[in-house]
Design an enzyme around this catalytic site. Structure first.
Site, PDB file in Angstrom:
ATOM      1  N   ARG A  42      27.218  -8.364  -7.243  1.00  7.79           N
ATOM      2  CA  ARG A  42      27.300  -9.124  -8.818  1.00  7.79           C
ATOM      3  C   ARG A  42      27.241  -8.606 -10.007  1.00  7.79           C
ATOM      4  O   ARG A  42      27.660  -7.364  -9.253  1.00  7.79           O
ATOM      5  CB  ARG A  42      25.903 -10.119  -9.367  1.00  7.79           C
ATOM      6  CG  ARG A  42      25.163  -9.295  -9.576  1.00  7.79           C
ATOM      7  CD  ARG A  42      24.652  -8.939 -10.411  1.00  7.79           C
ATOM      8  NE  ARG A  42      23.304  -7.921 -10.408  1.00  7.79           N
ATOM      9  CZ  ARG A  42      22.900  -6.433 -10.883  1.00  7.79           C
ATOM     10  NH1 ARG A  42      24.808  -6.565 -10.765  1.00  7.79           N
ATOM     11  NH2 ARG A  42      21.926  -5.803 -10.577  1.00  7.79           N
ATOM     12  N   GLU A  48      19.992  -6.915 -19.769  1.00  8.84           N
ATOM     13  CA  GLU A  48      19.536  -6.653 -18.620  1.00  8.84           C
ATOM     14  C   GLU A  48      17.956  -5.414 -18.751  1.00  8.84           C
ATOM     15  O   GLU A  48      17.685  -5.565 -19.044  1.00  8.84           O
ATOM     16  CB  GLU A  48      20.266  -5.403 -18.934  1.00  8.84           C
ATOM     17  CG  GLU A  48      20.801  -4.441 -17.451  1.00  8.84           C
ATOM     18  CD  GLU A  48      21.960  -4.961 -16.825  1.00  8.84           C
ATOM     19  OE1 GLU A  48      21.352  -5.595 -15.915  1.00  8.84           O
ATOM     20  OE2 GLU A  48      22.959  -4.830 -16.812  1.00  8.84           O
ATOM     21  N   HIS A  49      17.602  -5.590 -17.203  1.00  5.88           N
ATOM     22  CA  HIS A  49      15.797  -5.204 -16.894  1.00  5.88           C
ATOM     23  C   HIS A  49      14.685  -6.437 -18.182  1.00  5.88           C
ATOM     24  O   HIS A  49      14.044  -5.353 -18.186  1.00  5.88           O
ATOM     25  CB  HIS A  49      15.913  -4.043 -17.810  1.00  5.88           C
ATOM     26  CG  HIS A  49      16.078  -2.366 -17.321  1.00  5.88           C
ATOM     27  ND1 HIS A  49      15.869  -2.142 -15.348  1.00  5.88           N
ATOM     28  CD2 HIS A  49      17.344  -2.205 -17.072  1.00  5.88           C
ATOM     29  CE1 HIS A  49      16.049  -1.434 -15.249  1.00  5.88           C
ATOM     30  NE2 HIS A  49      17.724  -1.228 -15.565  1.00  5.88           N
ATOM     31  N   GLY A 143      25.671  -0.256  -8.789  1.00  3.50           N
ATOM     32  CA  GLY A 143      24.678  -1.172  -9.510  1.00  3.50           C
ATOM     33  C   GLY A 143      25.719  -2.681  -9.860  1.00  3.50           C
ATOM     34  O   GLY A 143      25.441  -3.364 -10.785  1.00  3.50           O
ATOM     35  N   SER A 145      24.594  -4.460  -6.680  1.00  6.58           N
ATOM     36  CA  SER A 145      23.804  -5.551  -6.423  1.00  6.58           C
ATOM     37  C   SER A 145      24.647  -5.490  -4.919  1.00  6.58           C
ATOM     38  O   SER A 145      23.955  -6.357  -3.475  1.00  6.58           O
ATOM     39  CB  SER A 145      23.606  -6.644  -6.437  1.00  6.58           C
ATOM     40  OG  SER A 145      22.793  -7.516  -6.106  1.00  6.58           O
ATOM     41  N   SER A 146      24.523  -4.447  -4.102  1.00  7.45           N
ATOM     42  CA  SER A 146      25.178  -4.382  -2.536  1.00  7.45           C
ATOM     43  C   SER A 146      23.793  -4.702  -1.886  1.00  7.45           C
ATOM     44  O   SER A 146      23.925  -5.003  -0.845  1.00  7.45           O
ATOM     45  CB  SER A 146      25.978  -2.433  -2.586  1.00  7.45           C
ATOM     46  OG  SER A 146      25.597  -1.860  -2.698  1.00  7.45           O
ATOM     47  N   ASP A 190      19.216 -11.148  -9.091  1.00  3.89           N
ATOM     48  CA  ASP A 190      20.825 -10.028  -8.150  1.00  3.89           C
ATOM     49  C   ASP A 190      20.739 -11.577  -7.103  1.00  3.89           C
ATOM     50  O   ASP A 190      21.984 -11.779  -6.250  1.00  3.89           O
ATOM     51  CB  ASP A 190      20.435  -9.102  -7.532  1.00  3.89           C
ATOM     52  CG  ASP A 190      19.968  -7.476  -8.523  1.00  3.89           C
ATOM     53  OD1 ASP A 190      20.903  -7.895  -9.452  1.00  3.89           O
ATOM     54  OD2 ASP A 190      19.573  -6.871  -8.188  1.00  3.89           O
ATOM     55  N   ASN A 233      20.410   5.076  -6.260  1.00  7.94           N
ATOM     56  CA  ASN A 233      19.833   4.513  -5.362  1.00  7.94           C
ATOM     57  C   ASN A 233      18.494   4.538  -6.516  1.00  7.94           C
ATOM     58  O   ASN A 233      17.459   4.898  -6.258  1.00  7.94           O
ATOM     59  CB  ASN A 233      19.982   5.386  -4.172  1.00  7.94           C
ATOM     60  CG  ASN A 233      19.227   3.688  -3.021  1.00  7.94           C
ATOM     61  OD1 ASN A 233      18.136   3.578  -3.147  1.00  7.94           O
ATOM     62  ND2 ASN A 233      19.597   4.607  -1.954  1.00  7.94           N
ATOM     63  N   LYS A 234      18.504   2.460  -6.581  1.00  8.57           N
ATOM     64  CA  LYS A 234      17.223   2.474  -6.851  1.00  8.57           C
ATOM     65  C   LYS A 234      15.840   2.767  -6.345  1.00  8.57           C
ATOM     66  O   LYS A 234      15.005   2.850  -6.738  1.00  8.57           O
ATOM     67  CB  LYS A 234      17.030   1.453  -7.730  1.00  8.57           C
ATOM     68  CG  LYS A 234      16.908  -0.135  -7.074  1.00  8.57           C
ATOM     69  CD  LYS A 234      17.056  -1.061  -8.699  1.00  8.57           C
ATOM     70  CE  LYS A 234      17.626  -2.725  -7.574  1.00  8.57           C
ATOM     71  NZ  LYS A 234      18.333  -2.534  -6.985  1.00  8.57           N
TER      72      LYS A 234
HETATM   73  C1  GLA Z   1      18.474  -4.166 -10.152  1.00  7.61           C
HETATM   74  C2  GLA Z   1      17.279  -5.338 -10.459  1.00  7.61           C
HETATM   75  C3  GLA Z   1      17.541  -7.138 -10.393  1.00  7.61           C
HETATM   76  C4  GLA Z   1      17.400  -6.065 -12.358  1.00  7.61           C
HETATM   77  C5  GLA Z   1      18.726  -4.870 -12.439  1.00  7.61           C
HETATM   78  C6  GLA Z   1      18.381  -4.875 -13.973  1.00  7.61           C
HETATM   79  O1  GLA Z   1      19.363  -4.806 -10.257  1.00  7.61           O
HETATM   80  O2  GLA Z   1      17.673  -5.353  -8.814  1.00  7.61           O
HETATM   81  O3  GLA Z   1      16.679  -6.905 -10.704  1.00  7.61           O
HETATM   82  O4  GLA Z   1      16.324  -5.857 -12.882  1.00  7.61           O
HETATM   83  O5  GLA Z   1      18.396  -4.108 -11.835  1.00  7.61           O
HETATM   84  O6  GLA Z   1      18.972  -5.663 -15.079  1.00  7.61           O
END
Ligand code: GLA
Length: 458
Positions: A42, A48-49, A143, A145-146, A190, A233-234
């Site tokens: 996506r 955001e956040h 960023g 969402s893979s 996501d 990589n979060k």
């Molecule tokens: C990541 C998280 C989401 C969201 C975004 C920031 O993609 O998986 O849930 O918090 O960061 O908007």
């Protein structure tokens, strides 16, 4: 809304990617796949956040997705192969408990999150054995969402292989929850868009209860994604969870300051609901309650009248135990401001006037400034890329996804799309050989794509 993901009949031979995947599957497992599942990545247009603070977000699915070919095996094992040789094969007997190692976010752990989510939902004692070949076209750590798409793809195929049925909403909620096994405390955007997306429309995603409403994007503009080529990589760093924790602490402190019982309140949206205040009033309150300097642990404990141990066990996550300073004013300010921008973005789209594109662009630019300055989730390369995009003709440009690297999304008047792409190529990608090599998958126009589905060979 309570519908299940579609099951589509598809002619494999007419689709190059599916054909190749089928061949790889046959070569690897010596049989044909029983079915396929796919789940899209996506791009978040605005918001955001704020999903983990309880606020609505406005993403759309992209065409790039995770696609898996699946068969049910009698070996009683889950065996995984990825078409990208960088990701190693993995195998686990279904008799074993599924363990996800937070310290080491390997690709197959995301897959296992989806499996575990379905197993727990139905209390399945012994899962069906599954052989899978996974193929992804979403650039990782960008960023887009893979990782969530992989969790969703795997949740969907596990449901199918075990003859279960769930609505898209239920699947989204299960996958959002089960992805937290990897350690990041994501908010659910996501996974929700991956299941609830529909071709041709962006969605306003609201939480509690989860629902998605169409947002008609203006004609006359296109959305362009550009990757700054800094990987983020979060799960491998603590930036993301630090923000989640700062918002949680800010929630408690605001509640406390306004005489509410902070116990039971975890999200900034809950304070707003309790106070029956507008977002504008919340912004004023943030200025009254918080000082701009960072808060120490001691100060937080004193205000909340809790012990250091309570702070560590009840408010901090496993990977934020080391954090000593917390920026509460800036984070809360971003969240309430961004939540208001999402509402405005949707109403500007709904109203559809001659000024729509300019107004949406302005909101996107404000969002980026807030992410950069208040939430501090950008990085120098991303800021540089956003500047270049604006100079190249975008009316709005901002980081998308978690940030600290990854992609920007820009809104560009359709007639300027070609010259925009060329200008960004010249200014950001061509001068740097590493970026130039990545350009093809890093700079592209995107349209709202469809949500996750099961594919069956015709
Ligand atoms: C990541 C998280 C989401 C969201 C975004 C920031 O993609 O998986 O849930 O918090 O960061 O908007």
């Amino acid at each position: 809304m309570a519908s299940n993901p579609p099951k589509l009949k598809i002619e494999i031979t007419s689709n190059e990617r599916l054909k190749t995947l089928k061949e790889k599957f046959e070569a690897r497992f010596g049989e044909s796949p029983l079915f396929y599942t796919c789940a899209p990545g996506r791009v978040n247009l605005i918001g955001e956040h704020i999903d983990y603070c309880g606020y609505s977000v406005l993403p759309m699915a992209i065409e790039q997705n995770i696609l898996a070919a699946v068969s049910v095996n009698s070996l009683g094992t889950i065996q995984l192969t990825n078409t990208n040789p960088q990701y190693q094969d993995f195998k686990v007997p279904c008799s074993e408990e599924i363990v996800i190692d937070r310290e080491d976010p390997k690709w197959h752990y995301y897959f296992l999150c989806g499996v575990k989510g379905i197993q727990e939902k139905f209390g399945i004692a012994r899962l069906a054995g599954m052989s899978c070949v996974v193929d992804g076209t979403i650039p990782p750590s960008s960023g887009l969402s893979s990782s969530s798409a992989l969790v969703c793809c795997s949740g969907l195929l596990t449901m199918e292989a075990n003859h279960k049925s769930l609505s898209k909403v239920a699947l989204a909620e299960i996958c959002a929850k089960s992805e937290r096994y990897i350690g990041t405390e994501g908010g659910g955007m996501d996974q929700s868009i991956s299941f609830l997306a529909e071709k041709g429309t962006a969605k306003l995603i609201e939480f509690q209860p989860l629902r998605a409403t169409d947002v008609k994007l203006p004609e006359g503009a296109v959305f362009v994604i550009s990757n700054c080529c800094v990987e983020m990589n979060k799960a491998a760093s603590s930036h993301y969870n630090i923000r989640v924790v700062e918002c949680r602490i800010a929630t408690k402190m605001l509640a406390q300051a306004r005489g509410l019982d902070p116990r039971g309140l975890l999200k900034l949206s809950q304070v707003q609901t309790e106070l029956k205040a507008s977002l504008e009033e919340m912004l004023v309150l943030v200025d009254e309650v918080f000082h701009p300097e960072s808060y120490s642990r001691e100060e937080i404990c004193k205000v909340l009248d809790i012990t250091l141990e309570q702070l560590c066990t009840e408010l901090l996550s496993a990977n934020t135990q080391h954090v000593m300073q917390f920026k509460l004013h800036q984070r809360a300010k971003h969240v309430y401001g961004e939540a208001a921008r999402v509402i405005r973005f949707k109403s500007v789209c709904d109203a559809g006037s001659a000024e729509t594109i300019t107004m949406l662009g302005e909101l996107m630019n404000q969002s980026h400034a807030s992410c950069r300055d208040l939430y501090e989730c950008s990085c120098p390369e991303l800021d540089q890329l956003v500047d270049i995009c604006l100079k190249a003709g975008a009316v709005g440009s901002r980081l998308t996804g978690a940030g600290w690297g990854g992609c920007a999304v820009s809104m560009v008047p359709s007639e300027k799309a070609e010259s925009f792409l060329q200008a960004v190529r010249d200014a950001y990608y061509s001068p740097d050989p590493r970026r130039a090599a990545m350009e093809k998958q890093s700079l592209f126009v995107t349209k709202p794509g469809s949500g996750a589905s099961v594919l069956l060979e015709e």
